[in-house]
Design a protein around this motif. Structure first.
Motif: not given
Length: 446
Positions: A288-296, A331-344, A95-99
Motif C-alpha cells: 500500500g502507498d499509505n495508510g487507510t483513509p479516515s472515513q474507513v 513467514e513474517r519479517e519485522d526488519a525496519l524497511i522504508q519505501s526508498t529501500d525498494l529502489f536498490t 512509507t509516506y502518509s500520502v501517495c
C-alpha cells in the motif's frame, strides 16, 4: 591356418572401432572448447533474469489487509493470501502518509527532503535518476520496463517516458472522479475510456506482458481503492448486492471500499495467471502507498492517525513479496524497511550488486535469509504548505517532531499504536532515547 586368419580379422575390427571412438572423443573435446556465441550467452543470461512485478494499492492500510491483526473486518483476497502463503509478509515497512511522496521515494531511492517531493502536488524533477533507468543501466539494457496505472508525480503527460519508462499507460494525476469515465494517457497520447480502471490497468498489463521477449519490470499502480467510494463491478467482488445510492455509500463506505479492494485482488490474479510460467521466473511485490483513509479506517487506528498522519496508521503499511528467489514461505519479517529501500532491492533482484544508493538500502538478502543486518533506523516526513513534521524510529522507540517543534516519544514494542507519549514524563532514559533519534534524523536530513 584358418584360426590365424580369423584372429587377424578380429584384430582389424577392434582397431577400427577404437579409432572411431578416439575420433569422436577428439571432436567432442574440440566442440566443448569452442567459444560460446555472444548472442547465445546473452539469451541464456536473459532467460535466468526474473521478471519483476511491483504492485501498489492506493490508500490500503494494514487494517484492510489479511494476515495483519489490525482491523475487525477484512475483505476477501484469495490471490493476496496465496502470495503471502508462498512468500514473506513484512510488518515494519514505512512509507509516506500520502501517495506522491511515497511513489517518488520508490522511483528515485530518495527521501522527499532530498528529491523535493514532499507534498501531493509537487512535481518530480526530470533530472532525477529513475528506478527504470537505473535498472536498465545495471543490467546493460536487459530489461523492458513499464508503468501502468497511477503516476501522480507531475502533470505533463510525457513525463513518465521522459524518466525512462519504456511504456506508460494510465492516469497522470491523483485519481478519477469516476472509475468508469476517465482519461487514459498512453505514451503521451490522451484517450477517453469507459472501462473500470482496475480492469483496464489489468488489461494493459496482460497485453504488455504478452508482447515481451526479454525480462521485464512492470510497476502496476492501481488507483483502487482510493476515493470516490463506489460499488465495484459485481463479478469482481464478494460484498453482495449493495445499493449504489450516494447517500448509502456515504453513510457506510466500508463495504464499498472493500468491494474495490476485492476487485483489485481479482484482477491482479488475472494478471499473474497471464504470466508465462507464472511465478516460476517472476517475483511479485505488493504494498500500500499509505495508510487507510479516515472515513474507513478501523481500530486500533484512529481517524486522525490514519492516512495523512505520521502516526503508525498513516505510514506503517502492508507489504508482501512472493515468487522466484523467495525461499522463505509463509513467514513474517519485522526488519525496519522504508519505501526508498525498494529502489536498490528491485535492482538487486535484477542482478545489481549495489546495496546502497541515495537513501535506499537493499533488503534483498531477507528474501532468502533471516537475521540479516538491515537498517537500524527508519525515517519519514510530511509537509503541509511547506511546514514539515517528521518521524524516526529504531527497533523499539519512535520520535515524532511536529512542524511547531512539539516532540513525542513512543515505545512501539510495548505501545504499538502510540497511546502513551513517554516525553510527557521525561526521564534520563527517555531523554537519551530522544537525543539519539533526534541526532539520527539530523544526519538523515543533512
Amino acid at each position: 591356418m584358418t584360426p590365424i586368419k580369423h584372429r587377424n580379422k578380429n584384430h582389424k575390427q577392434r582397431f577400427v572401432v577404437q579409432y572411431k571412438v578416439f575420433m569422436l572423443l577428439i571432436i567432442f573435446i574440440s566442440c566443448e572448447n569452442q567459444p560460446v556465441n555472444s548472442s547465445e550467452a546473452s539469451e541464456k543470461s536473459e532467460n535466468t533474469l526474473p521478471n519483476i512485478l511491483l504492485v501498489i494499492a492506493d490508500d490500503m492500510g494494514k487494517d484492510a489487509f489479511p494476515n495483519y491483526p489490525e482491523g475487525q473486518e477484512k475483505p476477501q483476497l484469495p490471490n493476496l493470501n496465496n502470495l503471502m502463503a508462498g512468500g514473506i509478509t513484512f510488518d515494519n515497512l514505512w512509507t509516506y502518509s500520502v501517495c506522491s511522496p511515497t511513489r517518488a521515494s520508490i522511483l528515485t531511492g530518495k527521501l522527499g527532503y532530498h528529491s523535493g517531493v514532499m507534498e501531493v502536488e509537487q512535481d518530480i524533477s526530470l533530472n532525477e535518476e529513475s528506478l527504470h533507468d537505473f535498472l536498465k543501466d545495471q543490467t546493460n539494457g536487459d530489461y523492458d520496463t513499464a508503468l501502468i496505472g497511477k503516476w501522480h508525480l507531475s502533470n505533463t503527460i510525457t513525463d513518465p517516458n521522459s524518466m525512462g519508462v519504456d511504456y506508460y499507460s494510465g492516469i497522470i494525476g491523483g485519481g478519477v472522479s469516476s472509475y468508469t469515465n476517465w482519461n487514459r494517457i498512453t505514451n503521451g497520447e490522451r484517450e477517453r475510456v469507459a472501462t473500470y480502471t482496475t480492469t483496464e490497468f489489468s488489461n494493459q498489463a496482460v497485453q504488455w506482458i504478452s508482447q515481451r521477449s526479454k525480462p521485464w519490470f512492470l510497476w502496476l499502480a492501481y488507483n483502487a481503492p482510493h476515493t470516490p467510494f463506489h460499488l465495484a463491478p459485481t463479478n469482481l467482488h464478494n460484498q453482495g448486492n449493495l445499493s449504489e445510492d450516494e447517500t448509502m455509500i456515504e453513510a457506510n463506505p466500508l463495504p464499498y471500499y472493500f468491494s474495490a479492494i476485492e476487485a483489485l485482488d481479482t484482477e491482479l490474479g488475472r494478471v499473474i495467471e497471464s504470466i508465462p510460467n507464472g511465478l516460476e521466473n517472476t517475483i511479485v511485490i505488493f504494498l500500500g502507498d499509505n495508510g487507510t483513509p479516515s472515513q474507513v479506517v478501523q481500530s486500533p487506528y484512529r481517524t486522525r492517525r490514519a492516512k495523512g498522519s505520521i502516526f503508525q496508521g498513516g505510514i506503517n503499511v502492508p507489504m508482501v513479496i512472493s515468487g522466484v528467489g523467495v525461499t522463505r514461505k509463509g513467514e513474517r519479517e519485522d526488519a525496519l524497511i522504508q519505501s526508498t529501500d525498494l529502489f536498490t532491492t528491485i535492482a538487486q533482484m535484477a542482478g545489481s550488486v549495489i546495496l546502497e544508493k541515495y537513501n535506499s538500502k537493499s533488503f534483498h538478502a531477507l528474501l532468502s535469509e533471516t537475521g540479516v543486518d538491515t537498517r537500524a533506523y527508519a525515517y519519514t516526513e510530511k509537509s503541509t504548505d511547506g511546514n514539515i513534521c517528521y518521524t524516526v524510529r529504531d527497533a523499539q522507540y519512535k520520535l515524532i517532531v511536529d512542524a511547531d517543534g512539539t516532540e513525542s516519544v513512543y515505545d512501539l514494542k510495548n505501545d504499538p499504536y502510540e497511546r502513551n507519549n513517554l516525553f510527557t514524563n521525561q526521564s534520563p532514559t527517555i531523554n537519551e532515547v530522544r537525543n539519539s533519534l533526534f541526532q539520527e534524523a539530523e544526519r538523515i536530513r543533512e
